[in-house]
Write a protein that holds these residues in place. Sequence first.
Motif, mmCIF file in Angstrom:
data_model
loop_
_atom_site.group_PDB
_atom_site.id
_atom_site.type_symbol
_atom_site.label_atom_id
_atom_site.label_comp_id
_atom_site.label_asym_id
_atom_site.label_seq_id
_atom_site.Cartn_x
_atom_site.Cartn_y
_atom_site.Cartn_z
ATOM 1 N N LEU A 283 -54.838 47.611 -12.560
ATOM 2 C CA LEU A 283 -53.611 46.847 -12.788
ATOM 3 C C LEU A 283 -52.437 47.431 -12.002
ATOM 4 C CD1 LEU A 283 -53.896 46.631 -16.682
ATOM 5 C CD2 LEU A 283 -54.338 44.772 -15.047
ATOM 6 N N LEU A 284 -52.557 48.706 -11.676
ATOM 7 C CA LEU A 284 -51.446 49.375 -10.999
ATOM 8 C C LEU A 284 -51.213 48.810 -9.599
ATOM 9 C CD1 LEU A 284 -52.105 53.051 -12.119
ATOM 10 C CD2 LEU A 284 -50.140 51.637 -12.734
ATOM 11 N N GLU A 285 -52.272 48.279 -8.991
ATOM 12 C CA GLU A 285 -52.101 47.730 -7.641
ATOM 13 C C GLU A 285 -51.092 46.579 -7.650
ATOM 14 O OE1 GLU A 285 -56.121 46.912 -6.474
ATOM 15 O OE2 GLU A 285 -56.574 49.073 -6.539
ATOM 16 N N GLU A 286 -51.216 45.716 -8.656
ATOM 17 C CA GLU A 286 -50.272 44.608 -8.733
ATOM 18 C C GLU A 286 -48.892 45.101 -9.211
ATOM 19 O OE1 GLU A 286 -51.792 41.051 -10.756
ATOM 20 O OE2 GLU A 286 -49.685 40.566 -11.162
ATOM 21 N N ALA A 287 -48.929 46.026 -10.185
ATOM 22 C CA ALA A 287 -47.659 46.502 -10.750
ATOM 23 C C ALA A 287 -46.760 47.106 -9.676
ATOM 24 C CB ALA A 287 -47.933 47.522 -11.855
ATOM 25 N N CYS A 288 -47.373 47.743 -8.699
ATOM 26 C CA CYS A 288 -46.556 48.404 -7.678
ATOM 27 C C CYS A 288 -46.386 47.522 -6.441
ATOM 28 C CB CYS A 288 -47.159 49.758 -7.294
ATOM 29 S SG CYS A 288 -48.674 49.648 -6.320
ATOM 30 N N GLY A 289 -46.873 46.279 -6.533
ATOM 31 C CA GLY A 289 -46.717 45.362 -5.403
ATOM 32 C C GLY A 289 -47.399 45.877 -4.138
ATOM 33 N N GLY A 290 -48.487 46.622 -4.329
ATOM 34 C CA GLY A 290 -49.242 47.078 -3.161
ATOM 35 C C GLY A 290 -48.714 48.367 -2.553
ATOM 36 N N ASP A 291 -47.575 48.871 -3.050
ATOM 37 C CA ASP A 291 -47.022 50.111 -2.497
ATOM 38 C C ASP A 291 -47.129 51.242 -3.531
ATOM 39 O OD1 ASP A 291 -45.632 52.186 -1.434
ATOM 40 O OD2 ASP A 291 -43.792 51.047 -1.021
ATOM 41 N N PRO A 292 -48.147 52.089 -3.383
ATOM 42 C CA PRO A 292 -48.383 53.145 -4.373
ATOM 43 C C PRO A 292 -47.175 54.050 -4.571
ATOM 44 C CG PRO A 292 -50.226 53.016 -2.825
ATOM 45 C CD PRO A 292 -49.142 52.130 -2.285
ATOM 46 N N ASP A 293 -46.294 54.129 -3.566
ATOM 47 C CA ASP A 293 -45.104 54.974 -3.728
ATOM 48 C C ASP A 293 -44.173 54.452 -4.817
ATOM 49 O OD1 ASP A 293 -45.991 56.649 -1.792
ATOM 50 O OD2 ASP A 293 -44.623 55.958 -0.220
ATOM 51 N N LEU A 294 -44.348 53.182 -5.182
ATOM 52 C CA LEU A 294 -43.467 52.606 -6.204
ATOM 53 C C LEU A 294 -44.007 52.774 -7.626
ATOM 54 C CD1 LEU A 294 -42.327 49.331 -4.375
ATOM 55 C CD2 LEU A 294 -41.208 51.567 -4.440
ATOM 56 N N ILE A 295 -45.181 53.360 -7.749
ATOM 57 C CA ILE A 295 -45.734 53.575 -9.090
ATOM 58 C C ILE A 295 -44.850 54.563 -9.862
ATOM 59 C CG2 ILE A 295 -47.683 54.590 -10.380
ATOM 60 C CD1 ILE A 295 -49.550 53.480 -8.306
ATOM 61 N N THR A 296 -44.579 54.235 -11.124
ATOM 62 C CA THR A 296 -43.792 55.127 -11.984
ATOM 63 C C THR A 296 -44.635 55.563 -13.183
ATOM 64 O OG1 THR A 296 -42.993 53.317 -13.374
ATOM 65 C CG2 THR A 296 -41.671 53.862 -11.415
ATOM 66 N N GLY A 297 -44.131 56.537 -13.889
ATOM 67 C CA GLY A 297 -44.813 57.021 -15.077
ATOM 68 C C GLY A 297 -44.989 55.933 -16.124
ATOM 69 N N SER A 298 -43.956 55.101 -16.303
ATOM 70 C CA SER A 298 -44.104 54.088 -17.349
ATOM 71 C C SER A 298 -45.090 52.993 -16.922
ATOM 72 C CB SER A 298 -42.744 53.502 -17.752
ATOM 73 O OG SER A 298 -42.059 53.031 -16.633
ATOM 74 N N MET A 299 -45.203 52.721 -15.609
ATOM 75 C CA MET A 299 -46.264 51.809 -15.159
ATOM 76 C C MET A 299 -47.641 52.350 -15.533
ATOM 77 S SD MET A 299 -45.312 50.634 -11.277
ATOM 78 C CE MET A 299 -43.650 50.109 -10.856
ATOM 79 N N VAL A 300 -47.834 53.645 -15.351
ATOM 80 C CA VAL A 300 -49.141 54.242 -15.675
ATOM 81 C C VAL A 300 -49.368 54.170 -17.185
ATOM 82 C CG1 VAL A 300 -50.624 56.278 -15.443
ATOM 83 C CG2 VAL A 300 -48.927 55.773 -13.668
ATOM 84 N N GLY A 301 -48.304 54.429 -17.947
ATOM 85 C CA GLY A 301 -48.404 54.339 -19.396
ATOM 86 C C GLY A 301 -48.781 52.934 -19.858
ATOM 87 N N ASP A 302 -48.096 51.937 -19.283
ATOM 88 C CA ASP A 302 -48.383 50.544 -19.661
ATOM 89 C C ASP A 302 -49.813 50.154 -19.292
ATOM 90 O OD1 ASP A 302 -45.813 50.403 -20.536
ATOM 91 O OD2 ASP A 302 -45.036 49.263 -18.829
ATOM 92 N N ALA A 303 -50.226 50.542 -18.093
ATOM 93 C CA ALA A 303 -51.571 50.174 -17.635
ATOM 94 C C ALA A 303 -52.632 50.820 -18.524
ATOM 95 C CB ALA A 303 -51.758 50.591 -16.174
ATOM 96 N N ALA A 304 -52.402 52.077 -18.893
ATOM 97 C CA ALA A 304 -53.362 52.770 -19.762
ATOM 98 C C ALA A 304 -53.457 52.045 -21.101
ATOM 99 C CB ALA A 304 -52.941 54.221 -19.967
ATOM 100 N N GLU A 305 -52.311 51.596 -21.599
ATOM 101 C CA GLU A 305 -52.250 50.856 -22.857
ATOM 102 C C GLU A 305 -53.124 49.613 -22.795
ATOM 103 O OE1 GLU A 305 -51.230 50.994 -26.580
ATOM 104 O OE2 GLU A 305 -50.418 52.435 -25.142
ATOM 105 N N GLU A 306 -53.157 49.003 -21.606
ATOM 106 C CA GLU A 306 -53.951 47.767 -21.452
ATOM 107 C C GLU A 306 -55.397 48.045 -21.069
ATOM 108 O OE1 GLU A 306 -51.918 44.551 -19.274
ATOM 109 O OE2 GLU A 306 -50.065 45.707 -19.576
#
Lengths: 317, 317
Positions: free
Chosen positions: A202-225
């Motif tokens: 899910l992180l690929e879409e969350a960051c719009g294809g740019d891994p540099d834009l991944i944040t801690g809360s994105m990882v938290g949300d994705a793990a939740e799902e």
Amino acid sequence: MPGVYVGVDVGGTKVLAGVVDAQGHVVRQARRATPGRRVEVRHVEDALDAAVREAADGEPIAGVGVAAAGFVDAGGERVMFAPHLPWQGERVRDRLAERWGVPVALDNDATCAALAEWTYGAARGASSAIVVTMGTGIGGGVIIDGLLVRGHNGMAGEFGHMQVVPGGRPCECGGRGCWEQYSSGNALVRDARERLGELPSLLEEACGGDPDLITGSMVGDAAEEGDLVARHAFESVGDWLGVGLANLVAAFDPEVVVIGGGLSAAGDRLLEPARHALVRSLVGAPHRDVPAVVTALLGPSAGLVGAAELVRRQERR
Amino acid sequence: MPGVYVGVDVGGTKVLAGVVDAQGHVVRQARRATPGRRVEVRHVEDALDAAVREAADGEPIAGVGVAAAGFVDAGGERVMFAPHLPWQGERVRDRLAERWGVPVALDNDATCAALAEWTYGAARGASSAIVVTMGTGIGGGVIIDGLLVRGHNGMAGEFGHMQVVPGGRPCECGGRGCWEQYSSGNALVRDARERLGELPSLLEEACGGDPDLITGSMVGDAAEEGDLVARHAFESVGDWLGVGLANLVAAFDPEVVVIGGGLSAAGDRLLEPARHALVRSLVGAPHRDVPAVVTALLGPSAGLVGAAELVRRQERR
């Protein structure tokens, strides 16, 4: 002296002030942006002043406690160095006491958070405790035999820069292989980025294809799902958390270990792998009570609650 | 109660008892061989008894302190586990107090050594100190804010099993990469063995061609005579000592670090590389007083002197 006790937490991005009552509750809170590192000292102190006055809301102030994200000297007088603030050896305590005309106490933010968790939170009643604050990095505080440990330089509890991997990942401190490079908010994001591509995520879409834009809360949300990349990142960071805790427990033998800071919101997703690694790595585990590893109770206001407690205790003496 | 205070250090190979005066001097000493692990508990206690009586030499005994090479519980009553002794949860303190009819105090040998160095030796007058005992392995003791730290299980200061290399050398404790696998008497011998053949060395003759026969004192003697293999082994063990100390100093921020145990006889040959590694590895070194790293003063009797001090303090209370 009658009046309210105010705690103020000066972090890298925000200044958070609050009136704290004698039960450790935050009665009223105020916030300002931190002006940054490349400004004059008085601009940071102006932001503190504004936040403290707004929180006090016209009530007389009995004392102010300041929790700073930096090194505070042994006397609790100066901020020696702070990576995101302009203080470099300034006598912050006296300058603010003069400005406000009330008693001021000063300490490191993680030390204040430890005091708060010990007085009102997850370590309440323990005769010894280690409090690890997991934000972008790792901070810490220690209680031993009913005393908050400050150390000879006021620098006790700098757990984040204990080396866990010789010649490992470079750290902002100039060292290599520091614990916080493997277990922290930054480490979580880094780990998730490195795992992208291993599995669909899910992180690929969350960051719009740019891994540099991944944040801690994105990882938290994705793990939740249920996202496996995010969950594996938490497992790795949690495992390293437990490995480092085993070293601390071998040295201090505390009654309880409290995990606070932003990352602790992940709860057992972080703490379960940490507990397993702790038991696996701890010397003499079958011959001892292995300390419980629990989540902090005071959340993001732990620092300001502890700072207010610091000045309250100082005035009580 | 009038009479002499006796300290007794129960190690893996020998039982060393001594009458200790109020200035920490050993007035009279006696020694027995340790019967080993596979004997009945009473045989070890008989050896203690014989050594204590010989040291007391007929004088009335006011109290006996026992320093044991093993885990002692939080109450200072039982030896929970000792790798070279048959005690496994026995109430050693009460058994011996009954046998002798005098007060008995009990603690881990490295904790006793730390108490001795703090009261009479190299850490005298310090408000906080770390005492690292380097023998075949690493033991330790901690003083914080003028108090000897025992820990929730009585196991504080088990520094030797802090992990410094993930997945590193296997350790007797069941873990891997423990500090004492890289910095200790055993590590010194291992390191020297592994370097044999790299350069011509006095150690080849000293061991009669069999590297398995190399001992720590052979390496010490060879280093003294300028042997490069031996000196490099000391440099490696000293460097690892400093790396581990940097972790401890980051966590505890002590005023002074004392190095004791058999290996400390090497003095600066061990401590100079350790001091360099400490400054190199320690977080915030430019913003703090880096603690002095000094040699212990009480030598092989530190354990028994500390044990006698323990029971003396207990009776003073």
